[in-house]
Scaffold this motif. Structure first.
Motif, PDB file in Angstrom:
ATOM      1  N   ARG A  10     -12.015  28.458 -11.612  1.00 57.04           N
ATOM      2  CA  ARG A  10     -11.943  28.408 -10.151  1.00 57.04           C
ATOM      3  C   ARG A  10     -13.120  27.622  -9.571  1.00 57.04           C
ATOM      4  O   ARG A  10     -12.956  26.837  -8.646  1.00 57.04           O
ATOM      5  CB  ARG A  10     -12.019  29.821  -9.563  1.00 57.04           C
ATOM      6  N   TYR A  11     -14.320  27.876 -10.105  1.00 55.59           N
ATOM      7  CA  TYR A  11     -15.488  27.179  -9.555  1.00 55.59           C
ATOM      8  C   TYR A  11     -15.400  25.676  -9.849  1.00 55.59           C
ATOM      9  O   TYR A  11     -15.738  24.854  -9.001  1.00 55.59           O
ATOM     10  CB  TYR A  11     -16.817  27.760 -10.058  1.00 55.59           C
ATOM     11  N   GLY A  54     -12.732  23.868 -10.105  1.00 55.15           N
ATOM     12  CA  GLY A  54     -11.769  23.286  -9.170  1.00 55.15           C
ATOM     13  C   GLY A  54     -12.337  23.180  -7.761  1.00 55.15           C
ATOM     14  O   GLY A  54     -12.170  22.164  -7.087  1.00 55.15           O
ATOM     15  N   ALA A  55     -13.014  24.234  -7.319  1.00 54.48           N
ATOM     16  CA  ALA A  55     -13.511  24.266  -5.942  1.00 54.48           C
ATOM     17  C   ALA A  55     -14.669  23.298  -5.730  1.00 54.48           C
ATOM     18  O   ALA A  55     -14.824  22.728  -4.661  1.00 54.48           O
ATOM     19  CB  ALA A  55     -13.938  25.687  -5.578  1.00 54.48           C
ATOM     20  N   SER A  56     -15.479  23.115  -6.775  1.00 51.99           N
ATOM     21  CA  SER A  56     -16.684  22.296  -6.614  1.00 51.99           C
ATOM     22  C   SER A  56     -16.494  20.870  -7.084  1.00 51.99           C
ATOM     23  O   SER A  56     -17.246  19.983  -6.684  1.00 51.99           O
ATOM     24  CB  SER A  56     -17.835  22.908  -7.428  1.00 51.99           C
ATOM     25  N   LEU A  72     -22.705  27.972  -9.788  1.00 53.93           N
ATOM     26  CA  LEU A  72     -21.902  29.178  -9.524  1.00 53.93           C
ATOM     27  C   LEU A  72     -22.825  30.386  -9.450  1.00 53.93           C
ATOM     28  O   LEU A  72     -22.713  31.222  -8.539  1.00 53.93           O
ATOM     29  CB  LEU A  72     -20.823  29.360 -10.613  1.00 53.93           C
TER      30      LEU A  72
END
Lengths: 140, 147
Positions: free
Chosen positions: A29-30, A32-34, A61
């Motif tokens: 998730r991190y 993808g988000a970052s 993160l």
């Protein structure tokens, strides 16, 4: 205005402790988000090939989760005026159990005139402190 | 070794980055934020913001775009596979808000050698469309040399 009365605060006071469970899912998730898709954060074989003890959590993160203790205390993410950390130890994320990060925030300094409070954050994984000089200046 | 001559070098400003509301929510979930200002438009507006605001470390997304330019610069000669993140700091003039269009400009603040390793500090200024400073992101990377 916040609900916090700056005059009632004391240096050394604990403002909160939060446990964050970082799993491989958290790392994906991190990423993808970052936009940080370095494969040492999701591939055991790549991590091993560059001599790491395992897949590591993104330092950013760990930094991003740790500050939430200060954000929760002040209640408004926009009041973090200045935030810095040093990355001192890696956080190895087990494929099954993940990694538990325990973050504690303490009041490090109070500047009543400028309505700034310095929160010193301690982030511990596996009984080891993983961030150095983790400090957030919070506008009160 | 990183080329010490790039100390002081300023890279061109990046193209504007439009900060989306759902991107902020996605990033907030990823860093385990439950702060309503990051997630709920009405809560953010009640606190005086135009829209949801970004978590304190979101500026890394903007900084990264400038950093990519330096890492691709043959003059700087930085081997990305040997890079370790040393430290990071964000100095916010104001929070980043959904709808912001941001440009970043990076300067190589210092290049130091530490035995076989190099330590490079980058200072990235993030501005909005009115050219007002939003955030200064300071990043130190350690580039491991041959051991």
């Amino acid at each position: 205005m916040t609900h916090i009365n700056i005059a009632s605060l004391e240096v050394g006071q604990v403002i909160g402790t939060t446990e964050f469970l970082l799993t491989r899912d958290s790392l994906v998730r991190y990423a993808g988000a970052s936009g940080d898709f370095n494969s040492i954060h999701y591939r055991d074989d790549v991590a091993a090939s560059v001599g790491l003890p395992g897949v590591l959590a993104h330092g950013m993160l760990t930094m991003g989760a740790a500050v939430q203790v200060a954000v929760d205390w002040v209640g408004d993410a926009g009041r973090i005026a200045d935030y810095q950390v040093r990355f001192t130890k890696p956080v190895v994320v087990d494929p099954v159990d993940g990694a538990v990060l325990v973050v504690t925030g303490k009041i490090g300094a109070i500047d009543e005139e400028n309505r700034l409070v310095r929160i010193d954050l301690t982030a511990v994984f596996n009984e080891t402190t993983v961030l150095g000089k983790a400090q957030a200046q919070v506008r009160i | 070794m990183v080329n010490p001559n790039v100390q002081g070098k300023k890279y061109p400003a990046t193209n504007p980055y439009l900060v989306g509301r759902e991107k902020i929510r996605e990033f907030a979930h990823a860093v385990k934020s439950t702060n309503p200002m990051n997630l709920d438009v009405f809560a953010a507006q009640a606190a005086g913001y135009n829209d949801v605001i970004a978590p304190p470390t979101f500026a890394v997304v903007i900084q990264e775009r400038s950093l990519a330019t330096v890492l691709a610069d043959p003059e700087a000669d930085i081997d990305f596979s040997r890079v370790v993140h040393g430290d990071q700091r964000f100095i916010h003039a104001r929070p980043i808000v959904a709808g912001d269009e941001l440009v970043s400009q990076l300067e190589v603040a210092s290049v130091k050698s530490l035995g076989a390793h190099s330590m490079v500090t980058f200072e990235t200024k993030i501005y909005d469309v009115d050219k007002e400073l939003v955030c200064t992101a300071i990043s130190t990377l350690v580039v491991r040399g041959d051991e």
